[in-house]
Design a protein around this motif. Structure first.
Motif, PDB file in Angstrom:
ATOM      1  N   ALA A 115       1.038  -1.196   0.078  1.00 51.66           N
ATOM      2  CA  ALA A 115       0.027   0.108  -0.073  1.00 51.66           C
ATOM      3  C   ALA A 115       0.901   1.029   0.046  1.00 51.66           C
ATOM      4  CB  ALA A 115      -0.988   0.136   1.068  1.00 51.66           C
ATOM      5  N   SER A 116       1.921   1.056   0.890  1.00 49.23           N
ATOM      6  CA  SER A 116       2.617   2.051   1.022  1.00 49.23           C
ATOM      7  C   SER A 116       4.268   1.981   1.574  1.00 49.23           C
ATOM      8  CB  SER A 116       2.068   3.357   1.659  1.00 49.23           C
ATOM      9  OG  SER A 116       2.086   3.055   3.059  1.00 49.23           O
ATOM     10  N   ALA A 117       4.966   3.024   1.189  1.00 45.34           N
ATOM     11  CA  ALA A 117       6.279   2.730   2.005  1.00 45.34           C
ATOM     12  C   ALA A 117       6.758   4.063   2.701  1.00 45.34           C
ATOM     13  CB  ALA A 117       7.435   2.058   1.074  1.00 45.34           C
ATOM     14  N   ASP A 118       7.486   3.892   3.623  1.00 46.11           N
ATOM     15  CA  ASP A 118       8.155   5.065   4.536  1.00 46.11           C
ATOM     16  C   ASP A 118       9.511   4.954   4.352  1.00 46.11           C
ATOM     17  OD1 ASP A 118       7.973   7.404   5.819  1.00 46.11           O
ATOM     18  OD2 ASP A 118       6.970   6.421   7.737  1.00 46.11           O
ATOM     19  N   THR A 172      14.448   4.118  -6.052  1.00 52.79           N
ATOM     20  CA  THR A 172      14.282   2.816  -6.767  1.00 52.79           C
ATOM     21  C   THR A 172      13.151   2.140  -6.590  1.00 52.79           C
ATOM     22  OG1 THR A 172      16.671   2.562  -7.443  1.00 52.79           O
ATOM     23  CG2 THR A 172      15.480   0.560  -7.755  1.00 52.79           C
ATOM     24  N   LEU A 173      12.720   1.999  -5.274  1.00 50.72           N
ATOM     25  CA  LEU A 173      11.620   1.374  -5.075  1.00 50.72           C
ATOM     26  C   LEU A 173      10.413   1.994  -5.445  1.00 50.72           C
ATOM     27  CD1 LEU A 173       9.849  -0.973  -3.461  1.00 50.72           C
ATOM     28  CD2 LEU A 173      10.466   0.165  -1.309  1.00 50.72           C
ATOM     29  N   ALA A 174      10.484   3.490  -5.107  1.00 52.69           N
ATOM     30  CA  ALA A 174       9.280   4.134  -5.536  1.00 52.69           C
ATOM     31  C   ALA A 174       8.967   4.210  -6.972  1.00 52.69           C
ATOM     32  CB  ALA A 174       9.385   5.718  -5.214  1.00 52.69           C
ATOM     33  N   ARG A 175      10.354   3.913  -7.795  1.00 49.94           N
ATOM     34  CA  ARG A 175      10.039   3.922  -9.249  1.00 49.94           C
ATOM     35  C   ARG A 175       9.409   2.737  -9.787  1.00 49.94           C
ATOM     36  NH1 ARG A 175      13.152   1.755 -12.416  1.00 49.94           N
ATOM     37  NH2 ARG A 175      14.884   1.692 -11.064  1.00 49.94           N
ATOM     38  N   VAL A 176       9.928   1.834  -9.294  1.00 51.34           N
ATOM     39  CA  VAL A 176       9.270   0.355  -9.578  1.00 51.34           C
ATOM     40  C   VAL A 176       7.930   0.101  -9.199  1.00 51.34           C
ATOM     41  CG1 VAL A 176      11.673  -0.751 -10.188  1.00 51.34           C
ATOM     42  CG2 VAL A 176      10.389  -1.149  -7.794  1.00 51.34           C
ATOM     43  N   TRP A 177       7.614   0.598  -8.092  1.00 50.93           N
ATOM     44  CA  TRP A 177       6.468   0.368  -7.449  1.00 50.93           C
ATOM     45  C   TRP A 177       5.393   1.144  -8.228  1.00 50.93           C
ATOM     46  CZ3 TRP A 177       2.570   3.717  -5.342  1.00 50.93           C
ATOM     47  CH2 TRP A 177       1.459   3.191  -4.832  1.00 50.93           C
ATOM     48  N   SER A 178       5.717   2.497  -8.594  1.00 44.26           N
ATOM     49  CA  SER A 178       4.857   3.282  -9.674  1.00 44.26           C
ATOM     50  C   SER A 178       4.609   2.630 -10.868  1.00 44.26           C
ATOM     51  CB  SER A 178       5.220   4.629  -9.777  1.00 44.26           C
ATOM     52  OG  SER A 178       5.205   5.282  -8.654  1.00 44.26           O
TER      53      SER A 178
END
Length: 190
Positions: A115-118, A172-178
């Motif tokens: 759902a989200s990452a902090d 990197t995580l935000a990019r692949v998650w999106s």
């Protein structure tokens, strides 16, 4: 990884926690050193005020210092083993956490279930990245520890702990998650 990736998936980042950062932030070695220092100092002070000789106070301090060193050494070894037996992998479709000193567990977290990452910057470039899972999905806190967000017992959150170059890994995580969620139609196209 426990098995080869499908042809449609590739690894974008792989790494392990920094053991020194784990010793400081997960096993709290600095705080423990301050605590033991205060206890040893208090013990010496009380003995000297009670009229004991410096030799008796020094012997008492040496005994306590030995116990402190052994307990802190055990925690430092635990931090080293926890970090050296952990591998975090971010692929184009999931996060894989391979953890465990004696019994190795692998947690496969599809990006569509996150759902989200902090992000929490720790120091020396390391960071913690907790992951909140969607819906009813959850992993037992004791299975995750020390790779779980502290104080989240009812809804445990897996966490990439003490990751070197934490800001880069989070980006990197935000990019692949999106990318994964846009491809699945869960996010509007930008």
């Amino acid at each position: 990884l426990p098995e080869p990736l499908p042809n449609t998936e590739r690894i974008v980042w792989q790494g392990s926690p920094d053991w020194r950062s784990m010793a400081r932030h997960v096993f709290h070695l600095r705080k423990l050193a301050v605590y033991f220092g205060l206890m040893i100092g208090l013990r010496v002070f009380v003995l000297l005020v009670d009229g004991e000789s410096i030799a008796v106070a020094a012997t008492s301090a040496l005994w306590l210092l030995t116990l402190a060193a052994v307990s802190m050494g055990i925690l430092a070894v635990m931090a080293y083993l926890s970090a050296s037996t952990t591998v975090y992998t971010i692929t184009t479709r999931r996060i894989v956490m391979r953890v465990g000193i004696v019994l190795t567990l692998t947690f496969n977290l599809p990006l569509r279930c996150i759902a989200s990452a902090d992000f929490r910057q720790l120091g020396r470039g390391t960071a913690d990245i907790p992951l909140q899972l969607m819906g009813a999905d959850k992993i037992a806190y004791l299975h995750l520890w020390p790779h779980a967000r502290p104080w989240r017992y009812a809804r445990p959150e897996p966490m990439l702990r003490c990751v070197p170059q934490g800001r880069s890994v989070a980006d990197t995580l935000a990019r692949v998650w999106s990318e994964e969620n846009q491809a699945a139609g869960r996010l509007p196209q930008s």
